[in-house]
Design an enzyme around this catalytic site. Structure first.
Site, PDB file in Angstrom:
ATOM      1  N   LYS A 206      89.434  70.055  25.740  1.00 29.80           N
ATOM      2  CA  LYS A 206      88.399  69.961  24.824  1.00 29.80           C
ATOM      3  C   LYS A 206      88.557  70.854  23.839  1.00 29.80           C
ATOM      4  O   LYS A 206      88.393  71.094  22.874  1.00 29.80           O
ATOM      5  CB  LYS A 206      87.099  70.275  25.251  1.00 29.80           C
ATOM      6  CG  LYS A 206      86.110  68.428  26.756  1.00 29.80           C
ATOM      7  CD  LYS A 206      85.756  69.482  27.087  1.00 29.80           C
ATOM      8  CE  LYS A 206      84.986  68.573  28.371  1.00 29.80           C
ATOM      9  NZ  LYS A 206      83.818  68.812  28.915  1.00 29.80           N
TER      10      LYS A 206
ATOM     11  N   GLY B  24      77.013  64.517  31.867  1.00 23.92           N
ATOM     12  CA  GLY B  24      76.131  63.504  32.752  1.00 23.92           C
ATOM     13  C   GLY B  24      76.516  62.373  31.793  1.00 23.92           C
ATOM     14  O   GLY B  24      76.297  62.046  30.907  1.00 23.92           O
TER      15      GLY B  24
ATOM     16  N   VAL C  81      84.269  65.710  23.820  1.00 21.62           N
ATOM     17  CA  VAL C  81      83.656  67.272  23.267  1.00 21.62           C
ATOM     18  C   VAL C  81      82.363  67.202  23.392  1.00 21.62           C
ATOM     19  O   VAL C  81      81.968  66.668  22.598  1.00 21.62           O
ATOM     20  CB  VAL C  81      84.976  67.666  22.332  1.00 21.62           C
ATOM     21  CG1 VAL C  81      84.236  69.780  21.921  1.00 21.62           C
ATOM     22  CG2 VAL C  81      86.245  67.485  22.219  1.00 21.62           C
TER      23      VAL C  81
ATOM     24  N   GLY D 262      76.406  62.763  38.505  1.00 18.37           N
ATOM     25  CA  GLY D 262      77.483  62.463  37.370  1.00 18.37           C
ATOM     26  C   GLY D 262      78.104  63.279  36.884  1.00 18.37           C
ATOM     27  O   GLY D 262      78.558  63.484  35.283  1.00 18.37           O
TER      28      GLY D 262
ATOM     29  N   GLY E 161      79.781  66.114  25.322  1.00 17.67           N
ATOM     30  CA  GLY E 161      79.190  65.475  26.144  1.00 17.67           C
ATOM     31  C   GLY E 161      78.134  65.052  24.855  1.00 17.67           C
ATOM     32  O   GLY E 161      78.592  64.876  23.601  1.00 17.67           O
TER      33      GLY E 161
ATOM     34  N   GLU F  59      83.987  65.245  37.358  1.00 15.57           N
ATOM     35  CA  GLU F  59      85.470  64.235  37.055  1.00 15.57           C
ATOM     36  C   GLU F  59      85.685  63.803  37.922  1.00 15.57           C
ATOM     37  O   GLU F  59      85.013  64.490  39.507  1.00 15.57           O
ATOM     38  CB  GLU F  59      86.465  65.119  36.353  1.00 15.57           C
ATOM     39  CG  GLU F  59      86.430  65.511  34.943  1.00 15.57           C
ATOM     40  CD  GLU F  59      85.726  64.936  33.887  1.00 15.57           C
ATOM     41  OE1 GLU F  59      86.356  63.520  33.839  1.00 15.57           O
ATOM     42  OE2 GLU F  59      85.287  64.645  33.240  1.00 15.57           O
TER      43      GLU F  59
ATOM     44  N   LYS G   2      88.675  63.058  27.233  1.00 12.62           N
ATOM     45  CA  LYS G   2      89.404  63.914  26.501  1.00 12.62           C
ATOM     46  C   LYS G   2      91.059  64.140  26.985  1.00 12.62           C
ATOM     47  O   LYS G   2      91.540  64.673  26.349  1.00 12.62           O
ATOM     48  CB  LYS G   2      88.379  65.077  27.106  1.00 12.62           C
ATOM     49  CG  LYS G   2      88.178  65.528  28.528  1.00 12.62           C
ATOM     50  CD  LYS G   2      86.462  65.470  28.502  1.00 12.62           C
ATOM     51  CE  LYS G   2      86.639  64.737  29.421  1.00 12.62           C
ATOM     52  NZ  LYS G   2      85.193  64.980  29.673  1.00 12.62           N
TER      53      LYS G   2
HETATM   54  N1  HSE Z   1      83.221  67.042  33.859  1.00 10.20           N
HETATM   55  C1  HSE Z   1      82.460  66.970  32.311  1.00 10.20           C
HETATM   56  C2  HSE Z   1      81.853  68.659  32.628  1.00 10.20           C
HETATM   57  C3  HSE Z   1      82.241  66.144  31.724  1.00 10.20           C
HETATM   58  O1  HSE Z   1      81.416  68.469  33.737  1.00 10.20           O
HETATM   59  O2  HSE Z   1      81.760  69.082  31.852  1.00 10.20           O
HETATM   60  C4  HSE Z   1      82.335  65.740  30.323  1.00 10.20           C
HETATM   61  O3  HSE Z   1      83.050  66.400  29.558  1.00 10.20           O
END
Ligand code: HSE
Length: 339
Positions: A207, A304, A134, A189, A136, A192, A107
């Site tokens: 996003k 994730g 955007v 996970g 996930g 970022e 993004k």
């Molecule tokens: N770091 C981002 C979040 C990952 O926590 O939403 C997904 O875009």
């Protein structure tokens, strides 16, 4: 040219790279049955070959030279999962110039260089997809650019970051400290590589910028979106909110009123009775209001490895299917998204 094998070059093999690889391995037979196509990740651009991963991948696939992907005539699709604006943007542009179709979950790069990437895709007549950037696993961009194309949009409102929603949910539900929960979000996970982008709201602004481009046809760079993160939210703020029947959520909004578009990313009090109050942990939710469809809400895991891998592979399969049909350039994404 018809063929039934589509080779993929992966750039980046961190959490999302691993999730994408696993999604393909897990569902390879199903995908073949549904599409008639064998998808294979043949090369992986990654420095950290020895990093501990839950999956075993032949070391022969790893390279540190992007040209091994870009100049390989057998690779059709390059998937960029490096994160960060650079070198990811330049590498995507190089891949496009070499005639590769490009899929990304990035993004930051898409929001910063939306026009440049779209124009390069158009110029090179390749497909460029970024569903995973955007929400996930939520197929929000696909919905906006296909099923909802008949609408003029009025509003978007949502929770667009899994890490911060996880942190706020755990602080709210278990009275935990910010730092401890952030660590868990990183381990899972969601976060970022540098979680500053998550907790300062920058990831959400990226996003929202992409959504505004698609929904309202206006380019609003992330830096122009008034943005506040969650770093100043304390356990006491959360307790005070609860006493008045509210939860604190990091909310992104963009709304068109009398021809004016207003937008922001900020922590917001949400009444417990509101559907967004029930969106917890790494889940995201996006409300969209269109003049024909009226109100819609999309809900799912916004972060994730596997949910994001699902969105990445969805794009890969769409492109692979188009390649097999001999229709791998279409105006929908390369040239036809609203400006
Ligand atoms: N770091 C981002 C979040 C990952 O926590 O939403 C997904 O875009």
């Amino acid at each position: 040219m018809n063929k039934e094998l589509i080779n993929i070059g992966l750039m980046g093999f961190g959490n999302i790279g691993t999730g994408t690889y696993t999604t393909l391995e897990m569902n390879r037979d199903l995908i073949r049955t549904k599409t008639g196509i064998d998808f294979e990740i043949t090369k992986i651009l990654e420095k950290d070959v020895d990093r501990k991963r839950d999956i075993v991948v032949s070391k022969d696939k790893f390279t540190q030279d992007p040209d091994d992907l870009f100049l390989d005539p057998d690779i059709d699709i390059v998937v960029e999962l490096l994160g960060g604006i650079q070198p990811a943007t330049d590498l995507m542009l190089q891949a496009m110039d070499c005639g590769k179709h490009v899929v990304t979950a990035n993004k930051a790069a898409v929001a910063a260089n939306y026009d440049i990437l779209r124009e390069a895709a158009e110029k090179n007549k390749i497909m460029f997809r970024y569903e995973a950037s955007v929400g996930g696993g939520i197929p929000i961009l696909n919905a906006l650019t296909t099923a909802l194309r008949a609408n003029s949009f009025i509003e978007i409102l949502g929770i667009l970051n899994g890490t911060t929603n996880y942190i706020l949910s755990q602080m709210t539900d278990f009275g935990l400290e910010y730092e401890d929960v952030l660590k868990v979000a990183q381990e899972k996970g969601f976060a970022e590589a540098d979680p500053t982008a998550d907790v300062e709201g920058i990831d959400v602004a990226n996003k929202l910028s992409i959504l505004i481009s698609l929904v309202f046809g206006i380019r609003v760079p992330p830096a122009s979106i008034p943005t506040e993160g969650i770093t100043k939210i304390t356990k006491d703020d959360i307790k005070r909110a609860a006493k008045t029947g509210n939860k604190i959520k990091l909310i992104a909004t963009a709304k068109k009123e009398n021809g004016n578009l207003t937008y922001s990313v900020r922590p917001t009090l949400i009444p417990l009775s509101h559907p967004l109050a029930g969106v917890n942990n790494e889940f995201n939710a996006i409300f969209v209001k269109g003049n024909a469809v009226d109100e819609l809400m999309f809900y799912g895991k916004g972060a994730g490895p596997l949910p994001t891998g699902s969105a990445v592979m969805g794009d890969v399969i769409e492109i692979g299917t188009a390649i097999i049909k001999g229709a791998a350039y279409d105006v929908k994404v390369a040239g036809g998204y609203q400006k």
